[in-house]
Design a protein around this motif. Structure first.
Motif, PDB file in Angstrom:
ATOM      1  N   LYS A  20      46.212  36.969  48.772  1.00  0.00           N
ATOM      2  CA  LYS A  20      47.031  35.864  48.260  1.00  0.00           C
ATOM      3  C   LYS A  20      47.116  35.858  46.731  1.00  0.00           C
ATOM      4  N   LEU A  21      46.556  36.888  46.088  1.00  0.00           N
ATOM      5  CA  LEU A  21      46.641  36.959  44.633  1.00  0.00           C
ATOM      6  C   LEU A  21      48.097  37.038  44.176  1.00  0.00           C
ATOM      7  N   THR A  22      48.400  36.362  43.092  1.00  0.00           N
ATOM      8  CA  THR A  22      49.778  36.322  42.591  1.00  0.00           C
ATOM      9  C   THR A  22      50.196  37.671  42.010  1.00  0.00           C
ATOM     10  N   THR A  23      51.492  37.834  41.869  1.00  0.00           N
ATOM     11  CA  THR A  23      52.042  39.068  41.316  1.00  0.00           C
ATOM     12  C   THR A  23      51.543  39.308  39.897  1.00  0.00           C
ATOM     13  N   GLU A  24      51.434  38.217  39.107  1.00  0.00           N
ATOM     14  CA  GLU A  24      50.990  38.340  37.719  1.00  0.00           C
ATOM     15  C   GLU A  24      49.574  38.910  37.643  1.00  0.00           C
ATOM     16  N   ILE A  25      48.702  38.475  38.546  1.00  0.00           N
ATOM     17  CA  ILE A  25      47.322  38.986  38.542  1.00  0.00           C
ATOM     18  C   ILE A  25      47.282  40.420  39.053  1.00  0.00           C
ATOM     19  N   ARG A  26      48.075  40.713  40.079  1.00  0.00           N
ATOM     20  CA  ARG A  26      48.091  42.061  40.645  1.00  0.00           C
ATOM     21  C   ARG A  26      48.578  43.095  39.631  1.00  0.00           C
ATOM     22  N   GLN A  27      49.441  42.673  38.715  1.00  0.00           N
ATOM     23  CA  GLN A  27      50.000  43.615  37.751  1.00  0.00           C
ATOM     24  C   GLN A  27      48.961  44.186  36.797  1.00  0.00           C
ATOM     25  N   ILE A  28      47.866  43.471  36.594  1.00  0.00           N
ATOM     26  CA  ILE A  28      46.837  43.983  35.680  1.00  0.00           C
ATOM     27  C   ILE A  28      45.732  44.736  36.428  1.00  0.00           C
ATOM     28  N   LEU A  29      45.893  44.879  37.744  1.00  0.00           N
ATOM     29  CA  LEU A  29      44.911  45.589  38.562  1.00  0.00           C
ATOM     30  C   LEU A  29      45.463  46.934  38.995  1.00  0.00           C
ATOM     31  N   SER A  30      44.591  47.919  39.084  1.00  0.00           N
ATOM     32  CA  SER A  30      44.992  49.234  39.587  1.00  0.00           C
ATOM     33  C   SER A  30      45.040  49.195  41.121  1.00  0.00           C
ATOM     34  N   PRO A  31      45.700  50.161  41.754  1.00  0.00           N
ATOM     35  CA  PRO A  31      45.708  50.202  43.227  1.00  0.00           C
ATOM     36  C   PRO A  31      44.299  50.255  43.815  1.00  0.00           C
ATOM     37  N   GLU A  32      43.389  50.967  43.130  1.00  0.00           N
ATOM     38  CA  GLU A  32      42.007  51.051  43.622  1.00  0.00           C
ATOM     39  C   GLU A  32      41.329  49.684  43.570  1.00  0.00           C
ATOM     40  N   GLU A  33      41.611  48.913  42.522  1.00  0.00           N
ATOM     41  CA  GLU A  33      41.017  47.581  42.402  1.00  0.00           C
ATOM     42  C   GLU A  33      41.555  46.638  43.467  1.00  0.00           C
ATOM     43  N   ILE A  34      42.852  46.711  43.713  1.00  0.00           N
ATOM     44  CA  ILE A  34      43.449  45.868  44.759  1.00  0.00           C
ATOM     45  C   ILE A  34      42.877  46.226  46.123  1.00  0.00           C
ATOM     46  N   GLU A  35      42.722  47.530  46.384  1.00  0.00           N
ATOM     47  CA  GLU A  35      42.130  47.970  47.650  1.00  0.00           C
ATOM     48  C   GLU A  35      40.697  47.467  47.786  1.00  0.00           C
ATOM     49  N   PHE A  36      39.944  47.507  46.689  1.00  0.00           N
ATOM     50  CA  PHE A  36      38.558  47.016  46.689  1.00  0.00           C
ATOM     51  C   PHE A  36      38.521  45.549  47.098  1.00  0.00           C
ATOM     52  N   LEU A  37      39.357  44.737  46.476  1.00  0.00           N
ATOM     53  CA  LEU A  37      39.355  43.302  46.757  1.00  0.00           C
ATOM     54  C   LEU A  37      39.881  42.991  48.158  1.00  0.00           C
ATOM     55  N   GLU A  38      40.944  43.675  48.569  1.00  0.00           N
ATOM     56  CA  GLU A  38      41.536  43.396  49.879  1.00  0.00           C
ATOM     57  C   GLU A  38      40.665  43.873  51.034  1.00  0.00           C
ATOM     58  N   SER A  39      39.706  44.734  50.731  1.00  0.00           N
ATOM     59  CA  SER A  39      38.742  45.132  51.766  1.00  0.00           C
ATOM     60  C   SER A  39      37.683  44.050  51.976  1.00  0.00           C
ATOM     61  N   GLY A  40      37.722  43.005  51.153  1.00  0.00           N
ATOM     62  CA  GLY A  40      36.773  41.903  51.284  1.00  0.00           C
ATOM     63  C   GLY A  40      35.524  42.058  50.444  1.00  0.00           C
ATOM     64  N   LYS A  41      35.453  43.103  49.623  1.00  0.00           N
ATOM     65  CA  LYS A  41      34.257  43.339  48.816  1.00  0.00           C
ATOM     66  C   LYS A  41      34.229  42.419  47.601  1.00  0.00           C
ATOM     67  N   PHE A  42      33.031  42.007  47.234  1.00  0.00           N
ATOM     68  CA  PHE A  42      32.857  41.184  46.041  1.00  0.00           C
ATOM     69  C   PHE A  42      31.438  41.331  45.519  1.00  0.00           C
ATOM     70  N   VAL A  43      31.261  41.054  44.227  1.00  0.00           N
ATOM     71  CA  VAL A  43      29.946  41.105  43.573  1.00  0.00           C
ATOM     72  C   VAL A  43      29.800  39.828  42.753  1.00  0.00           C
ATOM     73  N   GLU A  44      28.672  39.161  42.886  1.00  0.00           N
ATOM     74  CA  GLU A  44      28.426  37.917  42.170  1.00  0.00           C
ATOM     75  C   GLU A  44      27.588  38.160  40.917  1.00  0.00           C
ATOM     76  N   LEU A  45      27.874  37.394  39.866  1.00  0.00           N
ATOM     77  CA  LEU A  45      27.092  37.501  38.631  1.00  0.00           C
ATOM     78  C   LEU A  45      25.622  37.174  38.871  1.00  0.00           C
ATOM     79  N   GLU A  46      25.361  36.294  39.830  1.00  0.00           N
ATOM     80  CA  GLU A  46      23.981  35.889  40.085  1.00  0.00           C
ATOM     81  C   GLU A  46      23.155  36.970  40.774  1.00  0.00           C
ATOM     82  N   SER A  47      23.783  38.100  41.083  1.00  0.00           N
ATOM     83  CA  SER A  47      22.997  39.236  41.571  1.00  0.00           C
ATOM     84  C   SER A  47      22.261  39.920  40.422  1.00  0.00           C
ATOM     85  N   PHE A  48      22.587  39.532  39.174  1.00  0.00           N
ATOM     86  CA  PHE A  48      21.879  40.013  37.984  1.00  0.00           C
ATOM     87  C   PHE A  48      20.871  38.958  37.553  1.00  0.00           C
ATOM     88  N   THR A  49      19.755  39.379  36.994  1.00  0.00           N
ATOM     89  CA  THR A  49      18.776  38.430  36.472  1.00  0.00           C
ATOM     90  C   THR A  49      19.298  37.809  35.177  1.00  0.00           C
TER      91      THR A  49
END
Length: 433
Positions: free
Chosen positions: A362-391
């Motif tokens: 559901k990301l908007t076109t404006e946001i998708r334009q600054i992402l590479s195809p690999e980045e879009i594929e990463f996000l659409e696969s459901g993957k995510f990383v949280e900042l709180e995984s770092f100390t």
């Protein structure tokens, strides 16, 4: 298990006979590992975890950071256990080889078959570990390398034994097949371990119960932060203070991260303002924004999760009238971005969920334009990383380095690349760590 109060080592029978208390100082144990199921926690392990995550009780941290850190601390044990199992495997294989040499010729093929079955089961167990989502990338790679090592042992030892000791073509064939399979599986798993997702070894409910149990026995955990409070009471500033403005602003996608940085005095030590996109801290938000907008040299650093919601932070800063709409200030996206995760390949706690996958679509076109195809594929696969995984310590180190590196935007070694239109510049940091 050692008592964290007096250091006395208490055996299970001692702890049981003394109702779960230290036999010397009578201090209660918070955990009894022998009564726990899959994940076993000891008092010294938990105490060391609290000390390490707080940098010897000098830094504040969030409950979720502790949740991540404790999980990674437990998982790291499997890294060293892989090599212990390998040593045991080597010793066992050598003993079996000597024993097989004494077996009569008629039974050697049966022994070869039994060894094949044993090695196949052993290889399957290591393969499952190398593919387990409950192990981190380091542990999975260790198991993958163990597969390669076992394969080499089977090939070398099996071929040598089958030809020179028992003279069996049957044993030779089994050794070659199993050794090659083990090496192949190990090689494949090493190649595939980069962006593998990870799951927690224990549930949130279990973790909360452990925290409550620890507090009951050992008192409050001083450096753990509560949930951020919404305080809409406006803070009154001296006019001399409001005439001043910071040259740097860090905007976080969640109030939790803003609270963490403020609690650890990052704003004082690095001379920057810290706000969350939700308006935290509410009491000073409007006044702070007025001060910041007056500064033509302001640099804004965006800090967010690598998630569909986090990725939208920079776009929101640039287009929202509450923030910097129609402004030509410089915005630097520190991360986390999918580009940084993909470039790092390992070391990140990558999770996946169907909710995140749906949000990415559901990301908007404006946001998708600054992402590479690999980045879009990463996000659409459901993957995510949280900042709180770092100390906290690691986050602070990364932020300080990124701010120092990006003092001169035009510098070739700033580690930035430009995205967006002229006069509406957005810079993205290539590497997070």
């Amino acid at each position: 298990m050692k008592c964290i109060k007096c250091g006395t080592d208490n055996k299970l029978k001692d702890r049981t006979a003394n109702q779960g208390r230290c036999v010397k100082c009578n201090h209660p144990f918070a955990f009894e590992p022998m009564s726990m199921n899959k994940v076993k926690i000891t008092d010294p392990l938990f105490a060391k975890t609290l000390s390490d995550i707080s940098a010897n009780n000098t830094l504040f941290f969030t409950p979720k950071q502790l949740f991540y850190f404790l999980n990674m601390r437990i998982v790291s044990k499997s890294f060293s256990s892989v090599f212990s199992l390998l040593i045991g495997y080597l010793i066992f294989s050598i003993l079996i080889a000597f024993w097989s040499a004494q077996i009569t010729a008629g039974n050697q093929d049966i022994i070869a078959l039994l060894l094949f079955i044993f090695n196949a089961i052993y290889i399957w167990n290591i393969f499952q570990n190398s593919d387990s989502h409950q192990l981190n990338a380091k542990s999975r790679r260790a198991n993958a390398r163990a597969l390669q090592i076992v394969g080499i042992i089977i090939l070398g030892g099996g071929i040598y034994g089958s030809i020179l000791i028992i003279n069996s073509f049957y044993a030779f064939t089994l050794s070659v097949v199993l050794g090659m399979v083990s090496i192949y599986l190990g090689t494949q798993q090493l190649q595939n371990s980069g962006l593998s997702t990870q799951e927690f070894l224990f549930s949130q409910n279990e973790f909360e119960n452990w925290i409550e149990r620890w507090r009951q026995i050992n008192g409050l955990i001083v450096k753990i932060l509560p949930s951020p409070r919404e305080d809409n009471t406006l803070t009154t500033f001296n006019p001399d203070v409001t005439a001043y403005s910071f040259d740097r602003l860090i905007v976080c996608d969640r109030a939790t991260i803003a609270q963490l940085l403020i609690a650890n005095n990052f704003h004082f030590e690095n001379n920057c303002a810290i706000l969350s996109i939700t308006g935290y801290p509410q009491g000073i938000f409007e006044t702070m924004m007025q001060m910041l907008r007056r500064n033509p040299d302001l640099k804004v650093y965006a800090l967010h999760d690598c998630s569909p919601q986090g990725i939208g932070l920079v776009h929101h800063l640039r287009t929202s009238p509450r923030w910097f709409q129609d402004s030509d200030i410089i915005i630097i996206d520190i991360g986390l971005t999918p580009r940084q995760i993909i470039a790092a390949k390992r070391g990140m706690f990558i999770q996946t969920s169907s909710e995140s996958a749906q949000a990415a679509k559901k990301l908007t076109t404006e946001i998708r334009q600054i992402l590479s195809p690999e980045e879009i594929e990463f996000l659409e696969s459901g993957k995510f990383v949280e900042l709180e995984s770092f100390t906290s310590q690691r986050l602070i180190q990364i932020l300080q380095k990124r701010i120092a590196d990006n003092q001169n935007i035009e510098s070739s070694d700033s580690g930035l690349f430009l995205t967006g239109e002229t006069g509406n510049d957005i810079y993205v940091v290539q590497s997070f760590g």
